[in-house]
Design an enzyme around this catalytic site. Structure first.
Site, PDB file in Angstrom:
ATOM      1  CB  ILE A 240      -0.963  -0.017   1.202  1.00  0.00           C
ATOM      2  CG1 ILE A 240      -2.041  -1.089   0.988  1.00  0.00           C
ATOM      3  CG2 ILE A 240      -1.616   1.356   1.401  1.00  0.00           C
ATOM      4  CD1 ILE A 240      -2.892  -1.368   2.209  1.00  0.00           C
ATOM      5  CG  ASN A 241       3.393   2.397   3.266  1.00  0.00           C
ATOM      6  OD1 ASN A 241       2.412   3.111   3.469  1.00  0.00           O
ATOM      7  ND2 ASN A 241       4.019   1.762   4.247  1.00  0.00           N
TER       8      ASN A 241
ATOM      9  CG  ASP B 157      -6.720  -4.451  -7.877  1.00  0.00           C
ATOM     10  OD1 ASP B 157      -5.691  -4.158  -8.507  1.00  0.00           O
ATOM     11  OD2 ASP B 157      -6.724  -4.728  -6.662  1.00  0.00           O
TER      12      ASP B 157
ATOM     13  CE  LYS C  77      -0.956  -2.055  -4.632  1.00  0.00           C
ATOM     14  NZ  LYS C  77      -1.909  -3.027  -4.064  1.00  0.00           N
TER      15      LYS C  77
ATOM     16  CD  GLN D 241      -3.033  -4.498  -0.804  1.00  0.00           C
ATOM     17  OE1 GLN D 241      -3.101  -3.468  -1.465  1.00  0.00           O
ATOM     18  NE2 GLN D 241      -2.274  -5.521  -1.159  1.00  0.00           N
TER      19      GLN D 241
ATOM     20  N   GLY E 226       6.764  -6.217 -10.648  1.00  0.00           N
ATOM     21  CA  GLY E 226       6.187  -5.523  -9.490  1.00  0.00           C
ATOM     22  C   GLY E 226       5.966  -4.036  -9.700  1.00  0.00           C
TER      23      GLY E 226
END
Length: 921
Positions: free
Chosen positions: A39-40, A111, A42, A86, A262
């Site tokens: 998340i960080n 997503d 993103k 998530q 990634g």
């Protein structure tokens, strides 16, 4: 490269749509370390690109219902253009992941995990879906190699819903021949060896060996696995699903792990979010409407209004809202056919240009009315359903008094109506009921305050007005304002002197100066004069009072002129209800009731959305009297509509009564406060009314029209055109082009209609056209619509008739002489006293709202045509300080109508079969 491109696209969006930012929401359940890390990454990427990212974190105690509730909120939030859940969901409670991912709105599912997006991908609808970010990133990497996918043999190892299965579909629809392998594939090495393009997402460390790979193949490794490594501080290292060191010797291109797929996955999430924002802007671009119109089935003879209305199937109100560019959270439906619109839309569209502003008015009417409302609806139906222009009608909400009295409803007529007409003419969304409650709260507060002041000492009043709670006294905010008004700059209730307490607690209202009356939205002549306070509990404190009809309340006028909730509240506080015995104005703020009024009116301030028979949008909001008030619908409705239609669209609003009253007040009061500038005046005229002005017999409501009006009489008609000429001149006083709409009736002859068109043009009208919209709907107003379009392009030099800084008497004289044709004015003694009083109290610079008969340009309803040389008598002057005008009373008039011998309600009933409304509105 992707991030730089997205950063540039976002910058261009912001430049084109000031204040706009693509919005991404990330919903997390629990607190997994790996999820926090992803998340960080993103959030950092979003910040770099210029995307507004919001991280919503639910605790690990969250239930499935909690997560679904949060998703529903994000689905409805127009500031969120994409959001992801998530995974995995780290909850102590069982949660169905499939149900959660499918709850995400497909248009925000960046997503690409919902069944709808997956289904579209599998069918090849690549331009109408979101693709999962990892496969999308893989495809972008393949494109970057320059290798053509078409015709190549591709192998995908893995069949997960997140990577393998969508990767297969994506390659297939990019014209590759695709084989999917998995853990049960017995000839895996053989299949891999055939691949020109190899994508591995099996989740097994270094499963694919370098010797399996076809020389020159493109290899995309999606795996992230940890294997033991004693040389690392952590004791492990990250590897992919492909044995990198051997594979790189065979492959022409290969992605490293970590650092390959990634970062591209994150970049593709950002790209999908930007794409979603672009789709949103395309769909909700201000002024870009995709509206579905209703087809009319015209019948001859034309059926009754209620029959026509009920034969129409209105569009669902949320459809109308969506068609005109309103967001779901800006609309509050009241059933299926009407809704409130949030004022926040004004802030969202504040940088958008306004459309063209059209006001519909009329010549001096007969008591039957000449069809302004019908013409307003006909014009918007023609502009919208037939000329395909963005157009809004903004009309007043009718009072139930006339609806059940003699006039009937006000939804238009024939094939030009606001529908459903029974909803329009009855309670609508309760705005008038809210005004009734608010008005009567003020009235009750006045009499209660006088009673308490007459029966209590100063100290007793003070103890009750500023009570001790748990041993502490505290002034409320509204009491602080009263202290400041009195020049007492203290906030501690214990610090006031005896004299200051007396000033604070005693309004000392002079009963003879009370101008605030109770109201009711029903015609009831027996409430015109009443005595209140006759119960023994009132201890003999009685006085003469009256009821007015609700729409004459100053609260209605405030609603119509306010430009927001805060402005409405300020205006409420300024409303003067009486004077003290020392001649000081007593306001609603002095009574302490301002906040309560705002609470009662907080929903009424939002405009009501409805539609016409042909499916064009309508705002129905406010309905102030056109004599003692300004007779126009709300400023807020007009402002919102002007933003929604866009710079090339049209907003058509209606001014009450004839041009000498409603139009003059529209310009001098409404436009002065709103800051809006009109482009065109549409002046409605009828042969019937012009013959009456030419000397025809009296026209009386509820009585059959004299036969003379059904016969051609060009001489009588030409004489009556003096009124038309004068009203055209009145519009020209304000520098606005005039288009005359001749509302044709079946008894009118071609020669009569042609004569009026000719006379109107000779009098200086920009154009004049015959209209048959009552019988034909929008099609019958096409000539009018085209004339209005042309006129809106003509030069407009709008100006007010007077400067508000002029003395009160001079402003009244200017209106009387310039608009009515009077030689002069005469102020009777009571009016003279009020001029002196209001000037002394500081209200002399307010605009003027003349309260006179609508049946003549003069004060005498029997004087038809265009009288001149008369002296206009001003009987009295009153103040609507909160609304923001003084209203001189010309002659006598009632603010509480009575019922006729045979009211309209004789014809209104419920249908015994359908339960709907039958009858004539």
């Amino acid at each position: 490269q992707v991030r730089d491109r997205l950063k540039q696209q976002v910058a261009e969006m912001k430049e084109k749509f000031p204040g706009f930012r693509p919005g991404l929401a990330i919903l997390q359940v629990g607190n997994r370390d790996d999820s926090n890390l992803y998340i960080n990454m993103k959030l950092k990427a979003a910040a770099e690109i210029g995307i507004s990212a919001n991280h919503i974190k639910l605790p690990n105690t969250a239930t499935e219902a909690d997560v679904l509730k949060c998703i529903a909120s994000l689905n409805a939030d127009p500031a969120v253009h994409g959001f992801i859940v998530q995974l995995p969901l780290d909850s102590n409670n069982p949660i169905n992941t499939e149900k959660i991912t499918n709850a995400v709105a497909p248009e925000k599912d960046v997503d690409g995990l919902s069944s709808i997006n997956a289904g579209k991908l599998s069918r090849g609808d690549l331009g109408d879906c979101f693709i999962p970010c990892t496969p999308k990133g893989c495809m972008e990497l393949i494109r970057q190699t320059g290798v053509q996918v078409t015709g190549k043999r591709a192998v995908v190892v893995g069949r997960s819903k997140i990577v393998g299965a969508p990767m297969h579909d994506l390659l297939l629809w990019n014209n590759a021949t695709v084989t999917t392998c998995h853990s049960k594939t017995s000839t895996l090495a053989e299949e891999v060896g055939k691949a020109d393009i190899l994508v591995v997402a099996a989740g097994k460390a270094e499963m694919v060996k370098g010797e399996w790979i076809k020389p020159g193949a493109v290899v995309i490794d999606c795996g992230i696995n940890h294997v033991p490594d004693s040389t690392k501080a952590s004791g492990k290292r990250v590897v992919g699903d492909v044995e990198y060191n051997t594979a790189k010797e065979k492959a022409s291109y290969i992605t490293p792990v970590p650092g390959g797929v990634g970062p591209m996955t994150v970049a593709m999430l950002m790209q999908s979010t930007v794409e979603s924002a672009q789709r949103f802007l395309e769909k909700f671009q201000p002024g870009k409407w995709a509206i579905q119109y209703n087809q009319l089935t015209l019948k001859m003879p034309v059926p009754s209004d209620i029959e026509i209305s009920q034969s129409c199937i209105p569009k669902p109100i949320d459809q109308i809202a969506n068609e005109v560019g309103l967001f779901p959270d800006e609309v509050e439906p009241y059933g299926q056919t009407k809704a409130k619109v949030q004022l926040s839309v004004l802030n969202r569209l504040k940088n958008q240009p306004d459309g063209k502003y059209i006001v519909v008015t009329g010549i001096t009417p007969t008591p039957l009315g000449e069809g302004k409302s019908t013409t307003t609806v006909g014009l918007v139906q023609a502009l919208g359903a037939h000329l395909h222009q963005n157009v809004f009608a903004c009309v007043r909400q009718p009072s139930q008094g006339p609806t059940f009295g003699i006039k009937g409803g006000a939804a238009g007529g024939g094939y030009c109506q606001v529908v459903p007409m029974e909803e329009f003419n009855l309670h609508l969304t309760g705005d008038i009921h809210a005004i009734t409650a608010a008005n009567n709260l003020v009235a009750a507060a006045i009499d209660a305050r006088m009673f308490h002041e007459q029966t209590q000492s100063d100290q007793a009043l003070y103890s009750r007005l500023v009570p001790s709670v748990n041993g502490v006294r505290k002034f409320s905010d509204i009491q602080i304002r009263r202290l400041q008004k009195l020049g007492i700059n203290k906030t501690d209730p214990m610090a006031l002197t005896k004299e200051e307490i007396t000033s604070f607690v005693r309004l000392d209202i002079d009963p003879d100066t009370i101008t605030w009356q109770r109201v009711l939205d029903t015609n009831d002549r027996f409430l015109r004069k009443i005595t209140i306070g006759q119960s023994p509990t009132e201890k003999g404190f009685s006085r003469t009072a009256q009821f007015d009809i609700t729409v004459s309340s100053e609260i209605m006028a405030v609603l119509a002129l306010a430009d927001g909730l805060d402005d409405m509240k300020k205006r409420f506080g300024k409303m003067v209800v009486a004077s003290s015995k020392k001649g000081q104005p007593v306001t609603a703020d002095d009574l302490g009731v301002t906040g309560a009024l705002a609470v009662l009116m907080k929903d009424a301030v939002k405009p009501n959305l409805m539609q016409t028979l042909e499916g064009t949008p309508v705002f129905v909001h406010a309905g102030p009297f056109a004599n003692i008030a300004h007779g126009n619908s709300s400023v807020l409705a007009d402002k919102i509509a002007l933003k929604l239609v866009g710079k090339d669209g049209f907003v058509v609003t209606e001014a009450g009564f004839g041009a000498d009253i409603g139009m003059e007040k529209f310009f001098n009061i409404k436009c002065r406060y709103s800051g809006l500038r009109p482009h065109v005046v549409v002046l409605v005229a009828t042969i019937r009314a012009l013959k009456m002005h030419g000397g025809g017999p009296a026209v009386t409501a509820g009585v059959p029209l004299p036969k003379e009006y059904e016969l051609q009489n060009l001489q009588l008609l030409a004489q009556g055109c003096s009124n038309l000429n004068k009203q055209i001149q009145n519009a020209q006083l304000f520098g606005v082009p005039v288009v005359v709409a001749v509302n044709a009736f079946k008894t009118d002859t071609k020669a009569e209609l042609a004569l009026v068109v000719q006379k109107a043009k000779e009098a200086g009208a920009f154009d004049a056209v015959e209209c048959t919209h009552w019988a034909e709907g929008g099609r019958g107003a096409l000539a009018l619509a085209r004339a209005v379009q042309r006129a809106s392009q003509a030069p407009s030099n709008f100006r007010f008739l007077y400067n508000v800084e002029l003395p009160v008497v001079d402003k009244i004289r200017l209106i009387a002489q310039k608009v009515y044709g009077a030689r002069d004015i005469e102020l009777l003694p009571e009016a003279q006293e009020k001029v002196a009083l209001y000037t002394k109290q500081g209200f002399g610079n307010l605009p003027i709202c003349m309260a006179k008969t609508h049946l003549s340009l003069s004060h005498d309803p029997e004087q038809k045509g265009a009288p001149s040389g008369f002296v206009l008598p001003i009987r009295d002057i009153r103040a609507s300080v909160g609304a923001g005008f003084l209203y001189p009373l010309v002659g006598t008039m009632s603010t509480m109508p009575g019922l006729p011998t045979r009211p309209c309600f004789y014809d209104i009933d419920l249908d015994p079969v359908s339960g709907g409304v039958n009858g004539l509105f």
